[in-house]
Motif scaffolding. Structure first.
Motif, PDB file in Angstrom:
ATOM      1  N   THR A 100      -3.186 -18.479 -11.407  1.00 53.74           N
ATOM      2  CA  THR A 100      -1.902 -17.316 -11.779  1.00 53.74           C
ATOM      3  C   THR A 100      -2.785 -15.830 -12.040  1.00 53.74           C
ATOM      4  N   ILE A 101      -2.278 -14.988 -11.388  1.00 57.28           N
ATOM      5  CA  ILE A 101      -2.760 -13.551 -11.651  1.00 57.28           C
ATOM      6  C   ILE A 101      -1.445 -12.704 -12.416  1.00 57.28           C
ATOM      7  N   MET A 102      -1.857 -11.857 -13.235  1.00 58.89           N
ATOM      8  CA  MET A 102      -0.920 -10.738 -13.808  1.00 58.89           C
ATOM      9  C   MET A 102      -1.393  -9.594 -13.246  1.00 58.89           C
ATOM     10  N   VAL A 103      -0.237  -8.878 -12.845  1.00 59.45           N
ATOM     11  CA  VAL A 103      -0.630  -7.359 -12.050  1.00 59.45           C
ATOM     12  C   VAL A 103       0.329  -6.346 -13.131  1.00 59.45           C
ATOM     13  N   VAL A 104      -0.734  -5.648 -13.758  1.00 67.07           N
ATOM     14  CA  VAL A 104      -0.321  -4.485 -15.020  1.00 67.07           C
ATOM     15  C   VAL A 104      -0.610  -3.097 -14.412  1.00 67.07           C
ATOM     16  N   GLY A 105       0.603  -2.490 -14.566  1.00 66.92           N
ATOM     17  CA  GLY A 105       0.075  -1.003 -14.235  1.00 66.92           C
ATOM     18  C   GLY A 105       1.218  -0.244 -14.160  1.00 66.92           C
ATOM     19  N   ALA A 106       1.337   1.166 -14.396  1.00 65.24           N
ATOM     20  CA  ALA A 106       2.594   1.831 -14.662  1.00 65.24           C
ATOM     21  C   ALA A 106       3.513   2.086 -13.126  1.00 65.24           C
ATOM     22  N   SER A 107       4.726   2.601 -13.320  1.00 66.41           N
ATOM     23  CA  SER A 107       5.176   2.919 -11.987  1.00 66.41           C
ATOM     24  C   SER A 107       4.428   3.775 -11.063  1.00 66.41           C
ATOM     25  N   GLY A 108       4.517   3.276  -9.958  1.00 71.80           N
ATOM     26  CA  GLY A 108       3.938   4.472  -9.061  1.00 71.80           C
ATOM     27  C   GLY A 108       2.621   4.378  -8.919  1.00 71.80           C
ATOM     28  N   THR A 109       1.867   3.078  -9.271  1.00 73.01           N
ATOM     29  CA  THR A 109       0.368   3.043  -9.123  1.00 73.01           C
ATOM     30  C   THR A 109       0.189   1.836  -7.946  1.00 73.01           C
ATOM     31  N   GLY A 110       1.052   1.292  -7.293  1.00 73.69           N
ATOM     32  CA  GLY A 110       1.104   0.752  -6.064  1.00 73.69           C
ATOM     33  C   GLY A 110       1.042  -0.835  -6.387  1.00 73.69           C
ATOM     34  N   ARG A 111       1.447  -1.135  -7.530  1.00 77.27           N
ATOM     35  CA  ARG A 111       1.464  -2.730  -8.058  1.00 77.27           C
ATOM     36  C   ARG A 111       2.198  -3.555  -7.241  1.00 77.27           C
ATOM     37  N   THR A 112       3.442  -3.013  -6.858  1.00 75.85           N
ATOM     38  CA  THR A 112       4.596  -3.772  -6.076  1.00 75.85           C
ATOM     39  C   THR A 112       4.026  -4.024  -4.811  1.00 75.85           C
ATOM     40  N   THR A 113       3.557  -2.919  -4.024  1.00 74.59           N
ATOM     41  CA  THR A 113       3.102  -2.811  -2.728  1.00 74.59           C
ATOM     42  C   THR A 113       1.802  -3.809  -2.551  1.00 74.59           C
ATOM     43  N   PHE A 114       1.036  -3.755  -3.552  1.00 75.68           N
ATOM     44  CA  PHE A 114      -0.094  -4.622  -3.405  1.00 75.68           C
ATOM     45  C   PHE A 114       0.212  -6.035  -3.420  1.00 75.68           C
ATOM     46  N   VAL A 115       1.332  -6.427  -4.124  1.00 75.16           N
ATOM     47  CA  VAL A 115       1.527  -7.988  -4.315  1.00 75.16           C
ATOM     48  C   VAL A 115       2.150  -8.426  -3.161  1.00 75.16           C
ATOM     49  N   ASN A 116       2.983  -7.422  -2.554  1.00 74.02           N
ATOM     50  CA  ASN A 116       3.784  -7.775  -1.445  1.00 74.02           C
ATOM     51  C   ASN A 116       2.759  -7.990  -0.212  1.00 74.02           C
ATOM     52  N   THR A 117       1.864  -7.020  -0.314  1.00 76.84           N
ATOM     53  CA  THR A 117       0.705  -7.044   1.067  1.00 76.84           C
ATOM     54  C   THR A 117      -0.164  -8.055   0.719  1.00 76.84           C
ATOM     55  N   LEU A 118      -0.348  -8.694  -0.574  1.00 73.09           N
ATOM     56  CA  LEU A 118      -1.120  -9.777  -0.642  1.00 73.09           C
ATOM     57  C   LEU A 118      -0.569 -11.110  -0.124  1.00 73.09           C
ATOM     58  N   CYS A 119       0.868 -11.340  -0.320  1.00 69.05           N
ATOM     59  CA  CYS A 119       1.708 -12.233  -0.240  1.00 69.05           C
ATOM     60  C   CYS A 119       2.137 -12.451   1.478  1.00 69.05           C
ATOM     61  N   GLY A 120       2.194 -11.071   2.003  1.00 66.53           N
ATOM     62  CA  GLY A 120       2.346 -10.857   3.359  1.00 66.53           C
ATOM     63  C   GLY A 120       4.157 -11.153   3.375  1.00 66.53           C
ATOM     64  N   SER A 121       4.823 -10.802   2.237  1.00 68.60           N
ATOM     65  CA  SER A 121       6.255 -10.812   2.204  1.00 68.60           C
ATOM     66  C   SER A 121       6.782  -9.825   1.048  1.00 68.60           C
ATOM     67  N   VAL A 177       7.713 -10.265  -2.056  1.00 71.50           N
ATOM     68  CA  VAL A 177       7.918 -11.114  -3.219  1.00 71.50           C
ATOM     69  C   VAL A 177       8.594 -10.220  -4.460  1.00 71.50           C
ATOM     70  N   LEU A 178       8.169  -9.025  -4.530  1.00 72.03           N
ATOM     71  CA  LEU A 178       8.521  -8.006  -5.572  1.00 72.03           C
ATOM     72  C   LEU A 178       9.603  -6.991  -4.902  1.00 72.03           C
ATOM     73  N   PRO A 179      10.498  -6.786  -5.861  1.00 73.04           N
ATOM     74  CA  PRO A 179      11.501  -5.416  -5.423  1.00 73.04           C
ATOM     75  C   PRO A 179      10.846  -4.278  -5.607  1.00 73.04           C
ATOM     76  N   HIS A 180      11.188  -3.175  -4.953  1.00 78.05           N
ATOM     77  CA  HIS A 180      10.465  -1.901  -5.405  1.00 78.05           C
ATOM     78  C   HIS A 180      11.658  -1.326  -6.332  1.00 78.05           C
ATOM     79  N   LYS A 181      11.073  -0.526  -7.153  1.00 76.30           N
ATOM     80  CA  LYS A 181      11.991  -0.022  -8.274  1.00 76.30           C
ATOM     81  C   LYS A 181      12.962   1.108  -7.555  1.00 76.30           C
ATOM     82  N   VAL A 182      14.349   1.210  -7.918  1.00 73.55           N
ATOM     83  CA  VAL A 182      15.074   2.147  -7.267  1.00 73.55           C
ATOM     84  C   VAL A 182      14.731   3.519  -8.018  1.00 73.55           C
ATOM     85  N   CYS A 183      14.858   4.759  -7.310  1.00 76.07           N
ATOM     86  CA  CYS A 183      14.802   5.907  -8.047  1.00 76.07           C
ATOM     87  C   CYS A 183      15.873   6.007  -9.069  1.00 76.07           C
TER      88      CYS A 183
END
Length: 362
Positions: A17-38, A40-46
């Motif tokens: 289990t890993i937890m990812v913590v960071g403010a919006s715009g720090t690349g948290r969501t893109t990192f998780v999706n890159t890590l999993c290759g799919s 997994v997390l939706p990007h925040k709508v503007c």
């Protein structure tokens, strides 16, 4: 980067289990999706202009993903924290994350205290927390320092710099140095790849020293592939060139992935079990014993006093809530009044313009 897990893990697989913590715009969501290759997390709508001023509380969202790395089956749980760092006061977000971490420890402690264990019990303790530092190029913010110091006693904190491609190599090197100087100055006990000179072999020590020198990891993520020399690679295209996610000269992504899903997975789980959880367990049981002793020594007069204090505290909290509601209503009234005044001024301006036009009967 390939890694060699233990043979017993290859047979049964592991839960991590890993937890990812960071403010919006720090690349948290893109990192998780890159890590999993799919995705997994939706990007925040503007945010729309009408709702941009509204503050949303933090939401803790565990997501389960099945991965297989070099024959190792990993039941990966990713705990996302959307809403963190987006408010003026982030102290409630700190406490929300701490409560979640301790809740998982509490569940394990309760299960271990049962006479008959539940064979289907799922251990959801967080083994690593990736904290995304904004690529400001300056130093750690007060919020970064406070969060890592508060959470480090309960979880293995690994600092990373998100969207590292926004900095030049020279800026990134200097930023990494300042971040680690702040971590050392404020005595923040992050996971710094510990080793034992007497027990670990030379290769392990050398590898951990190298990883320690890379902290904080500079991450570039991308969910898209681009063509380079006839090969499709994950990367980001800029007018001046392409940043490759899996290129060690461009990003520490591969090395960090290898750490959390391979070479140091067992070490992170062991530290969580034998050090962090045991510390929590000792503190919890000690408080329970002390509380029982104090309760057995309380006199009736003291019980009555405690009851009065509790009622006073409840009354105080209710009064605070009422004051907060009154202030919020007053702010809304003031906002509506300002809107009304602005509309009246616009109307008067329109009327005066109509009146000033020749031939207009007004």
């Amino acid at each position: 980067m390939p890694f060699t897990p233990r043979r017993r893990n290859k047979v049964k697989g592991v839960q991590f289990t890993i937890m990812v913590v960071g403010a919006s715009g720090t690349g948290r969501t893109t990192f998780v999706n890159t890590l999993c290759g799919s995705s997994v997390l939706p990007h925040k709508v503007c945010d729309s202009p009408e709702t941009a001023h509204l503050e949303e509380p933090i939401k803790i969202k565990p997501i389960n993903v099945e991965l297989e790395e070099d024959g190792l089956r990993i039941a990966l749980t990713i705990v996302d924290t959307p809403g963190f760092g987006d408010n003026i006061d982030n102290e409630p977000a700190f406490q929300e994350i701490m409560n979640y971490l301790e809740l998982q420890y509490s569940g394990v402690l309760a299960e271990q205290s049962r006479i008959k264990r539940n064979p289907r019990f799922r251990d959801n303790r967080v083994h690593a927390l990736l904290y995304f530092i904004p690529p400001t190029g300056h130093a750690l913010r007060e919020m970064d320092i406070l969060l890592m110091r508060q959470l480090a006693p309960r979880v293995n904190v690994i600092p990373v710099i998100g969207k590292a491609d926004t900095l030049t190599p020279r800026e990134l090197k200097a930023f990494k140095k300042r971040v680690m100087e702040d971590i050392e100055y404020y005595d923040i006990p992050i996971y710094n790849f510990p080793y034992d000179i007497e027990e670990d072999d030379e290769d392990t020590i050398e590898d951990n020293l190298e990883l320690r020198s890379m902290l904080p990891f500079a991450i570039v993520g991308s969910e898209e592939e681009v063509e380079i020399d006839g090969q499709m690679v994950r990367g980001r295209v800029y007018p001046w060139g392409v940043v490759e996610v899996d290129n060690p000269e461009h990003s520490d992504f591969l090395r960090l992935r290898s750490v959390i899903l391979g070479s140091h997975l067992s070490d992170l789980k062991m530290l969580t079990e034998d050090v962090l959880y045991e510390t929590y367990r000792t503190e919890k049981l000690s408080r329970s014993v002390d509380s029982n002793i104090r309760d057995s020594q309380v006199l009736p007069e003291e019980l009555a006093t405690q009851s009065v204090r509790l009622k006073e505290e409840q009354l105080r909290r209710e009064e605070e809530k009422i004051r907060e509601i009154e202030l919020r209503v007053q702010r809304e009234i003031n906002e509506k009044r300002q809107e009304l005044l602005a509309k009246e001024a616009t109307l008067r301006n329109l009327e005066s313009r109509l009146a000033s036009q020749p031939g207009t009967p007004y």
